[in-house]
Design an enzyme around this catalytic site. Structure first.
Site, PDB file in Angstrom:
ATOM      1  N   VAL A  54      55.642  45.768 -49.190  1.00  0.00           N
ATOM      2  CA  VAL A  54      56.259  46.238 -47.950  1.00  0.00           C
ATOM      3  C   VAL A  54      57.202  45.109 -47.548  1.00  0.00           C
ATOM      4  CG1 VAL A  54      55.880  46.946 -45.567  1.00  0.00           C
ATOM      5  CG2 VAL A  54      54.224  47.583 -47.345  1.00  0.00           C
ATOM      6  N   PRO A  55      58.510  45.273 -47.772  1.00  0.00           N
ATOM      7  CA  PRO A  55      59.419  44.120 -47.849  1.00  0.00           C
ATOM      8  C   PRO A  55      59.863  43.543 -46.510  1.00  0.00           C
ATOM      9  CG  PRO A  55      60.636  46.140 -48.256  1.00  0.00           C
ATOM     10  CD  PRO A  55      59.190  46.540 -48.110  1.00  0.00           C
ATOM     11  N   CYS A  56      58.942  42.898 -45.818  1.00  0.00           N
ATOM     12  CA  CYS A  56      59.297  42.262 -44.549  1.00  0.00           C
ATOM     13  C   CYS A  56      60.283  41.112 -44.767  1.00  0.00           C
ATOM     14  CB  CYS A  56      58.047  41.774 -43.822  1.00  0.00           C
ATOM     15  SG  CYS A  56      56.917  40.809 -44.824  1.00  0.00           S
ATOM     16  N   HIS A  57      60.381  40.609 -46.006  1.00  0.00           N
ATOM     17  CA  HIS A  57      61.335  39.529 -46.284  1.00  0.00           C
ATOM     18  C   HIS A  57      62.781  40.012 -46.203  1.00  0.00           C
ATOM     19  CE1 HIS A  57      60.348  41.540 -50.113  1.00  0.00           C
ATOM     20  NE2 HIS A  57      61.621  41.348 -50.409  1.00  0.00           N
ATOM     21  N   ARG A  58      62.995  41.330 -46.165  1.00  0.00           N
ATOM     22  CA  ARG A  58      64.359  41.864 -46.070  1.00  0.00           C
ATOM     23  C   ARG A  58      64.817  42.043 -44.635  1.00  0.00           C
ATOM     24  NH1 ARG A  58      63.192  46.485 -50.578  1.00  0.00           N
ATOM     25  NH2 ARG A  58      62.545  45.045 -52.231  1.00  0.00           N
TER      26      ARG A  58
END
Length: 286
Positions: free
Chosen positions: A250-254
């Site tokens: 779940v790409p919270c880094h984006r």
């Protein structure tokens, strides 16, 4: 024995990458030379180039360009309507590899609150250092990282997220999830990686929105808030992003600040830069 992924050197390469990031990030405007950074991490320039290319799919120079503030601002400009366009038929290609192949469901509040919820956990190699993977009966429920070899801290971090659950060590259960999460060769639409989102209704809505941000793109907290119909809730969105238990998948880094700044990341800004650069290499390779 720890699970090994398709690229055994990944963890060792990541250690070199993080030292390089720590060196060039404060000096990004000066554009440190390959020779200078290689010397700092204790490698010859040719070996340093090889490690970066093997790990990131990019040269050190291209990687540095991918994680600068200027590049982040370009991503935000290019991705202004990414959430609206995320599931348009025309949006395809390598940027969708990771996101199309994740199937998710939410654990109901009743399931979450009941006593006796059992979660399996295990430690596994990853391209971003040692990872901790947590699995519920129906899918991956957590993914975090180990810093400085401190597995106890990583496990405690996960345990705090579900205080009424019982976490049981079982790497045999979590190993397939680790492989599926980190090995692009296993990102297949016919066998999606199943994840279980355990959180409040608002948190789950934020995390579901994160899944719509394709690899190689970016969004902001305020854009997510607008997407959810709560334009004044950017701060609450930021809190939910910070509580995302399934990092990377779940790409919270984006999610970036409006200025393009990386802002906070639960697992460290150097790791966030590394993930963004690694994804840039995968997107370019496609």
């Amino acid at each position: 024995m720890l699970d090994t992924l398709s690229s055994p050197p990944a963890c060792a390469d990541y250690a070199v990458v993080t030292r390089a990031i720590a060196y060039f990030s404060p000096r990004f405007r000066a554009q440190a030379s390959v020779e200078e950074v290689a010397s700092h991490v204790g490698l010859s320039p040719s070996h340093f180039q090889h490690v970066f290319k093997r790990w990131a799919g990019l040269t050190p120079k291209a990687f540095l360009q991918a994680v600068t503030l200027e590049r982040a601002r370009e991503l935000l400009r290019d991705s202004a309507s990414v959430l609206d366009a995320a599931y348009d038929v025309g949006l395809s290609g390598p940027s969708r590899l990771h996101d199309l192949f994740v199937a998710h469901e939410a654990l109901t509040p009743g399931d979450y609150r009941r006593d006796g919820l059992e979660l399996s956990y295990g430690f596994h190699d990853s391209p971003f250092g040692e990872a901790i993977v947590v699995a519920a009966p129906r899918g991956m429920a957590g993914l975090g990282f180990v810093d400085d070899g401190n597995r106890a801290a990583a496990l405690a971090d996960m345990a705090r997220r579900w205080p009424r659950a019982r976490l049981v060590a079982d790497e045999a259960v979590t190993a397939p999830y680790a492989r599926r999460a980190f090995d692009p060769a296993l990102w297949r639409p016919e066998t999606p990686l199943r994840i279980v989102m355990i959180g409040t209704d608002f948190e789950v809505r934020v995390w579901e929105t994160l899944l719509k941000v394709p690899m190689g793109r970016a969004t902001t907290y305020s854009d997510i808030a607008v997407r959810l119909g709560k334009p004044k809730a950017a701060r609450a969105v930021g809190a939910a992003v910070g509580r995302n238990p399934v990092s990377f998948v779940v790409p919270c880094h984006r999610v970036l600040g409006r200025s393009g700044a990386l802002t906070g990341y639960h697992w460290g800004l150097a790791r966030k830069q590394a993930i963004i650069g690694w994804e840039a290499g995968r997107t370019a390779a496609g």
